[in-house]
Design a protein around this motif. Structure first.
Motif, PDB file in Angstrom:
ATOM      1  N   PHE A 151      -6.426  -7.197  16.794  1.00 36.25           N
ATOM      2  CA  PHE A 151      -5.096  -6.866  16.280  1.00 36.25           C
ATOM      3  C   PHE A 151      -4.981  -7.176  14.792  1.00 36.25           C
ATOM      4  CE2 PHE A 151      -0.725  -8.109  15.278  1.00 36.25           C
ATOM      5  CZ  PHE A 151      -0.025  -6.989  15.695  1.00 36.25           C
ATOM      6  N   ILE A 152      -5.346  -8.400  14.400  1.00 32.22           N
ATOM      7  CA  ILE A 152      -5.215  -8.809  12.992  1.00 32.22           C
ATOM      8  C   ILE A 152      -6.135  -7.977  12.101  1.00 32.22           C
ATOM      9  CG2 ILE A 152      -5.571 -10.702  11.370  1.00 32.22           C
ATOM     10  CD1 ILE A 152      -4.729 -12.624  13.591  1.00 32.22           C
ATOM     11  N   SER A 153      -7.332  -7.695  12.577  1.00 31.24           N
ATOM     12  CA  SER A 153      -8.267  -6.884  11.782  1.00 31.24           C
ATOM     13  C   SER A 153      -7.712  -5.484  11.544  1.00 31.24           C
ATOM     14  CB  SER A 153      -9.618  -6.799  12.487  1.00 31.24           C
ATOM     15  OG  SER A 153     -10.215  -8.078  12.612  1.00 31.24           O
ATOM     16  N   ALA A 154      -7.107  -4.893  12.572  1.00 29.58           N
ATOM     17  CA  ALA A 154      -6.519  -3.556  12.419  1.00 29.58           C
ATOM     18  C   ALA A 154      -5.351  -3.580  11.440  1.00 29.58           C
ATOM     19  CB  ALA A 154      -6.076  -3.021  13.781  1.00 29.58           C
ATOM     20  N   MET A 155      -4.546  -4.640  11.464  1.00 26.20           N
ATOM     21  CA  MET A 155      -3.426  -4.745  10.530  1.00 26.20           C
ATOM     22  C   MET A 155      -3.919  -4.897   9.094  1.00 26.20           C
ATOM     23  SD  MET A 155      -0.618  -4.412  12.220  1.00 26.20           S
ATOM     24  CE  MET A 155       0.671  -5.141  11.217  1.00 26.20           C
ATOM     25  N   ILE A 156      -4.947  -5.712   8.881  1.00 26.50           N
ATOM     26  CA  ILE A 156      -5.522  -5.854   7.535  1.00 26.50           C
ATOM     27  C   ILE A 156      -6.091  -4.515   7.066  1.00 26.50           C
ATOM     28  CG2 ILE A 156      -7.345  -6.967   6.183  1.00 26.50           C
ATOM     29  CD1 ILE A 156      -7.027  -9.422   7.959  1.00 26.50           C
ATOM     30  N   SER A 157      -6.708  -3.784   7.992  1.00 19.71           N
ATOM     31  CA  SER A 157      -7.239  -2.469   7.651  1.00 19.71           C
ATOM     32  C   SER A 157      -6.125  -1.523   7.207  1.00 19.71           C
ATOM     33  CB  SER A 157      -7.975  -1.881   8.858  1.00 19.71           C
ATOM     34  OG  SER A 157      -8.401  -0.560   8.594  1.00 19.71           O
ATOM     35  N   ASN A 158      -4.974  -1.574   7.865  1.00 16.43           N
ATOM     36  CA  ASN A 158      -3.833  -0.737   7.467  1.00 16.43           C
ATOM     37  C   ASN A 158      -3.421  -1.016   6.026  1.00 16.43           C
ATOM     38  OD1 ASN A 158      -3.392   0.776   9.785  1.00 16.43           O
ATOM     39  ND2 ASN A 158      -2.071  -0.760  10.723  1.00 16.43           N
ATOM     40  N   ILE A 159      -3.290  -2.292   5.707  1.00 17.10           N
ATOM     41  CA  ILE A 159      -2.872  -2.672   4.351  1.00 17.10           C
ATOM     42  C   ILE A 159      -3.922  -2.242   3.323  1.00 17.10           C
ATOM     43  CG2 ILE A 159      -2.298  -4.607   2.847  1.00 17.10           C
ATOM     44  CD1 ILE A 159      -1.295  -6.089   5.354  1.00 17.10           C
ATOM     45  N   SER A 160      -5.166  -2.456   3.639  1.00 11.23           N
ATOM     46  CA  SER A 160      -6.247  -2.117   2.699  1.00 11.23           C
ATOM     47  C   SER A 160      -6.309  -0.618   2.441  1.00 11.23           C
ATOM     48  CB  SER A 160      -7.586  -2.605   3.260  1.00 11.23           C
ATOM     49  OG  SER A 160      -7.574  -4.003   3.459  1.00 11.23           O
ATOM     50  N   PHE A 161      -6.240   0.182   3.491  1.00  8.12           N
ATOM     51  CA  PHE A 161      -6.320   1.628   3.318  1.00  8.12           C
ATOM     52  C   PHE A 161      -5.065   2.197   2.655  1.00  8.12           C
ATOM     53  CE2 PHE A 161      -9.562   1.897   6.959  1.00  8.12           C
ATOM     54  CZ  PHE A 161     -10.608   1.905   6.052  1.00  8.12           C
ATOM     55  N   THR A 162      -3.934   1.516   2.789  1.00  9.25           N
ATOM     56  CA  THR A 162      -2.733   1.940   2.075  1.00  9.25           C
ATOM     57  C   THR A 162      -2.941   1.831   0.570  1.00  9.25           C
ATOM     58  OG1 THR A 162      -1.230   1.319   3.860  1.00  9.25           O
ATOM     59  CG2 THR A 162      -0.315   1.401   1.641  1.00  9.25           C
ATOM     60  N   TYR A 163      -3.462   0.714   0.123  1.00 10.72           N
ATOM     61  CA  TYR A 163      -3.753   0.555  -1.299  1.00 10.72           C
ATOM     62  C   TYR A 163      -4.840   1.524  -1.755  1.00 10.72           C
ATOM     63  CZ  TYR A 163      -0.852  -3.568  -1.971  1.00 10.72           C
ATOM     64  OH  TYR A 163       0.223  -4.419  -2.085  1.00 10.72           O
ATOM     65  N   ARG A 164      -5.828   1.757  -0.907  1.00  5.91           N
ATOM     66  CA  ARG A 164      -6.881   2.700  -1.271  1.00  5.91           C
ATOM     67  C   ARG A 164      -6.320   4.094  -1.491  1.00  5.91           C
ATOM     68  NH1 ARG A 164     -11.031   4.916   3.108  1.00  5.91           N
ATOM     69  NH2 ARG A 164      -9.067   5.917   3.665  1.00  5.91           N
ATOM     70  N   SER A 165      -5.437   4.554  -0.607  1.00  8.79           N
ATOM     71  CA  SER A 165      -4.880   5.901  -0.729  1.00  8.79           C
ATOM     72  C   SER A 165      -4.052   6.053  -1.994  1.00  8.79           C
ATOM     73  CB  SER A 165      -4.010   6.213   0.495  1.00  8.79           C
ATOM     74  OG  SER A 165      -4.780   6.231   1.674  1.00  8.79           O
ATOM     75  N   ILE A 166      -3.232   5.069  -2.290  1.00 11.40           N
ATOM     76  CA  ILE A 166      -2.357   5.159  -3.457  1.00 11.40           C
ATOM     77  C   ILE A 166      -3.152   5.161  -4.752  1.00 11.40           C
ATOM     78  CG2 ILE A 166      -0.602   3.911  -4.778  1.00 11.40           C
ATOM     79  CD1 ILE A 166       0.573   3.010  -2.105  1.00 11.40           C
ATOM     80  N   TYR A 167      -4.093   4.244  -4.880  1.00  5.27           N
ATOM     81  CA  TYR A 167      -4.838   4.148  -6.128  1.00  5.27           C
ATOM     82  C   TYR A 167      -5.942   5.204  -6.235  1.00  5.27           C
ATOM     83  CZ  TYR A 167      -2.237  -0.099  -6.959  1.00  5.27           C
ATOM     84  OH  TYR A 167      -1.217  -0.987  -7.164  1.00  5.27           O
ATOM     85  N   SER A 168      -6.385   5.752  -5.117  1.00  5.88           N
ATOM     86  CA  SER A 168      -7.312   6.877  -5.184  1.00  5.88           C
ATOM     87  C   SER A 168      -6.626   8.090  -5.784  1.00  5.88           C
ATOM     88  CB  SER A 168      -7.838   7.231  -3.783  1.00  5.88           C
ATOM     89  OG  SER A 168      -8.708   6.236  -3.305  1.00  5.88           O
TER      90      SER A 168
END
Length: 412
Positions: free
Chosen positions: A254-271
């Motif tokens: 659960f926690i790993s999936a939530m961290i992944s959500n946050i990380s990919f959100t920043y990746r999408s915006i800055y990409s």
């Protein structure tokens, strides 16, 4: 060389006869018709050392070649409207380049990107989970995913498909944060995949539009309407219900999936910001290279001793060396290709639209994972997942209506 000299001599002789013709006509500003001299294939059409196209020296209209004053300057003669010229058809009308199907219907291209993104992602998730069933080392597998992708990019650059875009310190500064977020999100996703069912990980990751909306408003300063926030409420509610009743639930997944959500959100915006100076294919290639170097140290620290002791030998004993190596290669290839298409799709749409498409993709992944692995889900989990997907559908509809109204306002 001889034909070139003769052609120049012929051109000079033709020009030198012009004054005599003018004197015979008794008009110093008389109009002269200059005809084609020689052929291009014969080295002709040379005027003052320049080789011209035949169309430029055809007989011209009475207003095109004029000798003015005593300086007897010859002005360029271009083909008349009735003569075929470059860029025109036989009737003198300009040629219009044919419009390709993809150029005429850009929505088809976007739809194709979405389809291939979904298709390759389903294959990746199924193969990835099968590997974890006999080789539960997500950090090392994450490195393999990126390593295969980097090799693919280097080979593509070597053959010029695509041509490698140069990178400078400015672009590198933009890509490093993106690559770090990509690496973190990738590793935590794999940790979640290895810990819980694929369907549950993707249910948690359905919250990505919520994180994207939050980041867009509070980080980028782009206001999100209240209606969009309300449409995301069912997504949060559905994921919560599914999480509470998931049979394979554990906090690591659960926690790993939530961290992944946050990380990919920043990746999408800055990409999206990084794409202003480079095409998406090269952007993702450079991100993969940087992310690979980010992922290697954690893999060595957390899994290195276990891999050397019994990790590799246990996997080879279970499936054999050939299958083990081929599985790692193909899962890395599918990972790179689906992420490449996801990046290409992001280039064509807004980050929030991309996030919604990402959630719809999870519907396919969840469905196929349940069919392939026979994962048992409780009734409450099924209801929660359905509520989350319904929330995404409502969000997509409202977002599409708002974008359509914006286009109409701009057109008016």
């Amino acid at each position: 060389m001889e034909s070139r000299v003769l052609s120049r001599a012929a051109a000079f002789a033709a020009v030198s006869r012009i004054p005599r013709l003018l004197r015979e006509s008794g008009n110093s500003a008389s109009v002269v018709a200059v005809r084609q001299i020689g052929a291009v294939g014969e080295g002709g059409n040379l005027i003052w050392g320049r080789q011209l196209r035949p169309a430029l020296l055809l007989e011209s209209s009475p207003a095109s070649c004029v000798l003015s004053g005593k300086r007897e300057t010859l002005k360029p003669c271009f083909a008349s409207a009735s003569s075929p010229a470059e860029g025109s058809d036989s009737a003198g009308e300009p040629k219009v380049a044919p419009v390709g199907l993809f150029n005429k219907y850009p929505a088809l291209v976007t739809g194709f990107f979405f389809f291939m993104w979904y298709f390759l992602n389903v294959i990746f998730n199924i193969l990835n989970k099968k590997i974890y069933n006999y080789f539960p080392y997500p950090y090392f597998v994450s490195v393999i995913h990126l390593l295969v992708g980097v090799v693919y990019c280097l080979v593509s650059w070597a053959v010029g498909l695509p041509k490698r875009a140069p990178i400078d310190s400015k672009v590198l500064k933009l890509l490093i944060p993106v690559a770090v977020c990509h690496a973190l999100g990738h590793v935590t996703s794999n940790v979640s995949f290895a810990a819980v069912a694929v369907s549950f990980t993707h249910t948690i990751k359905a919250l990505e539009p919520f994180f994207n909306a939050s980041a867009s408003q509070f980080i980028l300063g782009q206001p999100i309407p209240l209606t969009l926030w309300l449409s995301l409420a069912p997504v949060v509610l559905g994921v919560s219900i599914a999480s509470l009743t998931e049979l394979s639930f554990n906090w690591t997944g659960f926690i790993s999936a939530m961290i992944s959500n946050i990380s990919f959100t920043y990746r999408s915006i800055y990409s999206k910001k990084a794409m202003t100076d480079m095409d998406s294919t090269n952007v993702y290639a450079y991100i993969s290279i940087i992310a690979l170097f980010v992922c290697i140290p954690p893999a060595i620290i957390f899994e290195g001793p276990q891999l050397m002791k019994h990790g590799f030998s246990s996997a080879i004993t279970k499936v054999g060396t050939t299958k083990f190596i081929s599985d790692l290669f193909w899962v890395g290839m599918f990972y790179h290709l689906y992420n490449q298409l996801a990046t290409n799709t992001l280039e064509r749409v807004a980050p929030l639209t991309h996030a919604v498409g990402n959630v719809l993709k999870r519907v396919f992944v969840i469905g196929f994972s349940i069919l392939v692995f026979g994962n048992k889900i409780s009734t409450q989990t099924g209801i929660g997942t359905a509520i989350a997907i319904a929330g995404v559908a409502i969000y997509s509809y409202i977002k599409a209506k708002m974008e359509e109204e914006k286009r109409r306002t701009k057109a008016a």
